[in-house]
Design a protein around this motif. Structure first.
Motif, PDB file in Angstrom:
ATOM      1  N   THR A   1      57.009  -4.121 103.932  1.00 18.71           N
ATOM      2  CA  THR A   1      57.100  -2.679 104.553  1.00 18.71           C
ATOM      3  C   THR A   1      56.176  -1.511 104.074  1.00 18.71           C
ATOM      4  OG1 THR A   1      58.923  -2.202 103.091  1.00 18.71           O
ATOM      5  CG2 THR A   1      60.085  -3.317 104.308  1.00 18.71           C
ATOM      6  N   ALA A   2      56.764  -0.507 104.774  1.00 16.39           N
ATOM      7  CA  ALA A   2      55.505   0.761 105.211  1.00 16.39           C
ATOM      8  C   ALA A   2      55.224   1.133 103.373  1.00 16.39           C
ATOM      9  CB  ALA A   2      56.641   1.137 105.797  1.00 16.39           C
ATOM     10  N   ASP A   3      56.631   1.008 102.557  1.00 13.88           N
ATOM     11  CA  ASP A   3      56.521   1.079 101.601  1.00 13.88           C
ATOM     12  C   ASP A   3      56.201   0.832 100.308  1.00 13.88           C
ATOM     13  OD1 ASP A   3      58.315   3.372 101.967  1.00 13.88           O
ATOM     14  OD2 ASP A   3      60.306   2.303 102.223  1.00 13.88           O
ATOM     15  N   ASP A   4      55.828  -0.981 101.291  1.00 13.65           N
ATOM     16  CA  ASP A   4      55.752  -1.605  99.680  1.00 13.65           C
ATOM     17  C   ASP A   4      54.372  -1.619  99.732  1.00 13.65           C
ATOM     18  OD1 ASP A   4      56.270  -4.763 101.154  1.00 13.65           O
ATOM     19  OD2 ASP A   4      56.682  -3.419  99.687  1.00 13.65           O
ATOM     20  N   THR A   5      53.231  -1.409  98.181  1.00 14.76           N
ATOM     21  CA  THR A   5      52.561  -1.166  97.754  1.00 14.76           C
ATOM     22  C   THR A   5      51.104  -2.842  97.034  1.00 14.76           C
ATOM     23  OG1 THR A   5      52.889  -1.320  95.529  1.00 14.76           O
ATOM     24  CG2 THR A   5      52.542   1.527  96.534  1.00 14.76           C
ATOM     25  N   GLY A   6      52.116  -3.165  97.563  1.00 16.04           N
ATOM     26  CA  GLY A   6      51.156  -4.383  97.338  1.00 16.04           C
ATOM     27  C   GLY A   6      51.820  -5.219  98.374  1.00 16.04           C
ATOM     28  N   GLY A   7      51.584  -6.297  98.035  1.00 15.71           N
ATOM     29  CA  GLY A   7      52.119  -7.475  99.499  1.00 15.71           C
ATOM     30  C   GLY A   7      51.351  -9.103  99.569  1.00 15.71           C
ATOM     31  N   TYR A   8      51.638  -9.947 100.112  1.00 21.77           N
ATOM     32  CA  TYR A   8      50.732 -11.572 100.231  1.00 21.77           C
ATOM     33  C   TYR A   8      49.850 -11.205  98.998  1.00 21.77           C
ATOM     34  CZ  TYR A   8      53.657 -10.587 104.349  1.00 21.77           C
ATOM     35  OH  TYR A   8      54.809 -10.946 105.639  1.00 21.77           O
ATOM     36  N   GLY A   9      49.730 -11.234  98.624  1.00 21.30           N
ATOM     37  CA  GLY A   9      48.607 -10.898  97.224  1.00 21.30           C
ATOM     38  C   GLY A   9      47.581 -10.156  97.281  1.00 21.30           C
ATOM     39  N   ALA A  10      48.221  -9.262  97.675  1.00 25.81           N
ATOM     40  CA  ALA A  10      47.412  -7.845  97.367  1.00 25.81           C
ATOM     41  C   ALA A  10      48.119  -6.981  95.948  1.00 25.81           C
ATOM     42  CB  ALA A  10      47.918  -6.911  98.169  1.00 25.81           C
ATOM     43  N   THR A  11      47.118  -6.024  95.087  1.00 29.10           N
ATOM     44  CA  THR A  11      47.624  -6.396  94.356  1.00 29.10           C
ATOM     45  C   THR A  11      46.942  -4.099  93.994  1.00 29.10           C
ATOM     46  OG1 THR A  11      45.766  -6.513  92.867  1.00 29.10           O
ATOM     47  CG2 THR A  11      47.671  -8.314  92.807  1.00 29.10           C
ATOM     48  N   ALA A  12      46.588  -3.502  94.962  1.00 28.89           N
ATOM     49  CA  ALA A  12      45.784  -1.986  94.612  1.00 28.89           C
ATOM     50  C   ALA A  12      47.051  -1.156  94.887  1.00 28.89           C
ATOM     51  CB  ALA A  12      45.327  -2.041  96.088  1.00 28.89           C
ATOM     52  N   THR A  13      47.163  -0.766  93.352  1.00 31.75           N
ATOM     53  CA  THR A  13      48.050   0.156  93.414  1.00 31.75           C
ATOM     54  C   THR A  13      47.111   1.810  92.799  1.00 31.75           C
ATOM     55  OG1 THR A  13      47.311   0.083  91.185  1.00 31.75           O
ATOM     56  CG2 THR A  13      49.157  -1.538  92.343  1.00 31.75           C
ATOM     57  N   GLU A  14      45.981   1.397  93.338  1.00 34.60           N
ATOM     58  CA  GLU A  14      45.054   3.277  92.717  1.00 34.60           C
ATOM     59  C   GLU A  14      44.624   3.380  94.376  1.00 34.60           C
ATOM     60  OE1 GLU A  14      42.877   2.928  89.640  1.00 34.60           O
ATOM     61  OE2 GLU A  14      44.142   2.654  87.705  1.00 34.60           O
TER      62      GLU A  14
ATOM     63  N   ILE B   1      43.510   1.748 102.910  1.00 38.84           N
ATOM     64  CA  ILE B   1      42.920   2.595 104.221  1.00 38.84           C
ATOM     65  C   ILE B   1      44.274   3.624 104.235  1.00 38.84           C
ATOM     66  CG2 ILE B   1      42.375   2.969 106.589  1.00 38.84           C
ATOM     67  CD1 ILE B   1      40.625   0.815 106.555  1.00 38.84           C
ATOM     68  N   ARG B   2      45.367   3.446 104.315  1.00 41.05           N
ATOM     69  CA  ARG B   2      46.706   4.050 104.006  1.00 41.05           C
ATOM     70  C   ARG B   2      46.919   5.058 102.857  1.00 41.05           C
ATOM     71  NH1 ARG B   2      51.613   3.145 102.645  1.00 41.05           N
ATOM     72  NH2 ARG B   2      51.714   1.559 102.197  1.00 41.05           N
ATOM     73  N   GLN B   3      46.290   4.544 102.020  1.00 36.38           N
ATOM     74  CA  GLN B   3      46.621   5.518 100.599  1.00 36.38           C
ATOM     75  C   GLN B   3      45.439   6.162 100.782  1.00 36.38           C
ATOM     76  OE1 GLN B   3      45.036   2.363  97.948  1.00 36.38           O
ATOM     77  NE2 GLN B   3      47.373   1.812  97.178  1.00 36.38           N
ATOM     78  N   ILE B   4      44.218   6.558 101.302  1.00 34.72           N
ATOM     79  CA  ILE B   4      43.712   7.260 101.371  1.00 34.72           C
ATOM     80  C   ILE B   4      43.880   7.923 102.570  1.00 34.72           C
ATOM     81  CG2 ILE B   4      40.380   7.868 102.130  1.00 34.72           C
ATOM     82  CD1 ILE B   4      39.801   5.036 100.775  1.00 34.72           C
ATOM     83  N   LEU B   5      44.284   7.991 103.703  1.00 38.72           N
ATOM     84  CA  LEU B   5      45.166   8.430 104.386  1.00 38.72           C
ATOM     85  C   LEU B   5      45.897   9.617 104.017  1.00 38.72           C
ATOM     86  CD1 LEU B   5      44.519   6.313 107.860  1.00 38.72           C
ATOM     87  CD2 LEU B   5      43.179   8.095 107.056  1.00 38.72           C
ATOM     88  N   GLU B   6      46.541   8.929 103.313  1.00 38.60           N
ATOM     89  CA  GLU B   6      47.556   9.894 103.072  1.00 38.60           C
ATOM     90  C   GLU B   6      47.543  10.875 101.862  1.00 38.60           C
ATOM     91  OE1 GLU B   6      50.768   7.170 101.499  1.00 38.60           O
ATOM     92  OE2 GLU B   6      51.402   6.330 104.533  1.00 38.60           O
ATOM     93  N   SER B   7      46.420  10.314 101.438  1.00 39.96           N
ATOM     94  CA  SER B   7      46.566  11.520 100.101  1.00 39.96           C
ATOM     95  C   SER B   7      45.213  12.358 100.122  1.00 39.96           C
ATOM     96  CB  SER B   7      45.567  10.451  98.766  1.00 39.96           C
ATOM     97  OG  SER B   7      44.120   9.957  98.743  1.00 39.96           O
TER      98      SER B   7
END
Length: 322
Positions: free
Chosen positions: A30-43, A149-155
């Protein structure tokens, strides 16, 4: 007795492990996840900004998901300034095989068409045949777009939680697949001549092979469940609550084609896929506006027109009406 207890403990742990795996597979990203499907991006990834104009920023992103730099164009709304927001966001996704990643701007006139709307317009690189997915053996386009990209756009740009997504051809696939696979992330989605049924014929496999890629590196063998798990026509039930717009021509030369235009069998295939997707979506109670306009080929004049027709719905759905 001790051996019996040990065996029962092992069986219980095994059952719990299987249950945990099944729950993980069934839980949507979901939109609240910071990872998923193998994703590990947190920063937030490192990135550089090249200001191409007053409202046009080109970002070069140090992407862990891609294993290299990834490119993004961000068109800013009137009134934007650092620290402002939250701003609604429209993603525009490109088709396959295009030399320029930002063809929505260079050919699609996105800057002109969206100038009157108060929203961030984001045109990300999608790869020649990236198919908006985290490959089994290759780049993580889904993670690049929806996490990094979403992290950059939001921050950095004040992006909010209201989002719409649209795309042409392969990007039409990406728009509908992303909206279905990530419930709650997008309020609206649009496809123009989109690949909306990846299991209809061999459209995807042929495009991949034409570019020297093995289809198995994307979603596995053709009968692998991952094909259905990414296929818009198989995911229409997950699009309830998302407003949709789809358009396609039937491949015969139309009013926006040059006089010498020939029949376009590829567009005819996508017309059939769009019709199949629309019928399934309507049967599942999804709100769909379908512009199956008949004569028309797989060319920019029709995609520009499609975006222009879809924009009021897309922008209205995210609170970015002019």
């Amino acid at each position: 007795m001790k051996r019996t207890l040990v065996r029962l403990g092992v069986l219980l742990l095994s059952a719990l492990a299987v249950t945990a795996v099944l729950l993980a597979l069934l839980t949507p990203f979901t939109a609240d996840d910071t990872g998923g499907y193998g994703a590990t991006a947190t920063e937030i990834p490192d990135f550089r900004v090249n200001r191409l104009g007053e409202r046009d920023h080109e970002l070069t992103v140090d992407s862990a998901a891609l294993g290299r730099d990834g490119m993004v164009r961000v068109l800013l709304p009137a009134g934007w300034k650092p620290g402002s927001g939250p701003w609604p966001v429209l993603y525009l996704l490109n088709g396959c095989c295009q030399a320029e990643y930002d063809s929505w701007i260079t050919d699609g006139e996105a800057a002109r068409l969206t100038a009157g709307y108060r929203a961030l317009v984001v045109v990300p690189e999608g790869g020649a045949v990236g198919f908006y997915s985290d490959w089994r053996d290759g780049p993580g386009w889904e993670t690049f777009h929806l996490i990094e990209i979403r992290q950059i756009l939001e921050s950095e740009y004040g992006a909010g939680e209201r989002r719409a997504v649209a795309g042409l051809s392969m990007g039409g696939f990406g728009a509908m697949s992303y909206a279905a696979r990530h419930p709650g992330m997008f309020q609206a989605a649009a496809s123009f001549s989109g690949v909306l049924d990846t299991r209809d014929g061999e459209t995807v496999s042929r495009l991949l092979e034409r570019h020297g890629e093995s289809p198995a590196k994307l979603w596995g063998a053709p009968r692998d469940p991952a094909w259905a798990a990414h296929n818009p026509a198989d995911l229409t039930g997950s699009l309830r609550g998302v407003r949709l717009f789809v358009s396609s021509g039937d491949g015969s030369p139309g009013p926006l084609d040059v006089p010498a235009a020939a029949r376009d069998d590829g567009e005819a295939t996508l017309f059939r896929q769009t019709r199949t997707f629309t019928e399934r979506a309507l049967a599942n109670g999804v709100e769909v506006t379908a512009d199956l306009y008949g004569p028309g080929t797989h060319t920019w004049p029709y995609w520009r027109r499609g975006l222009e027709r879809a924009l009021p719905m897309l922008m209205g759905s995210i609170g970015a009406a002019p």
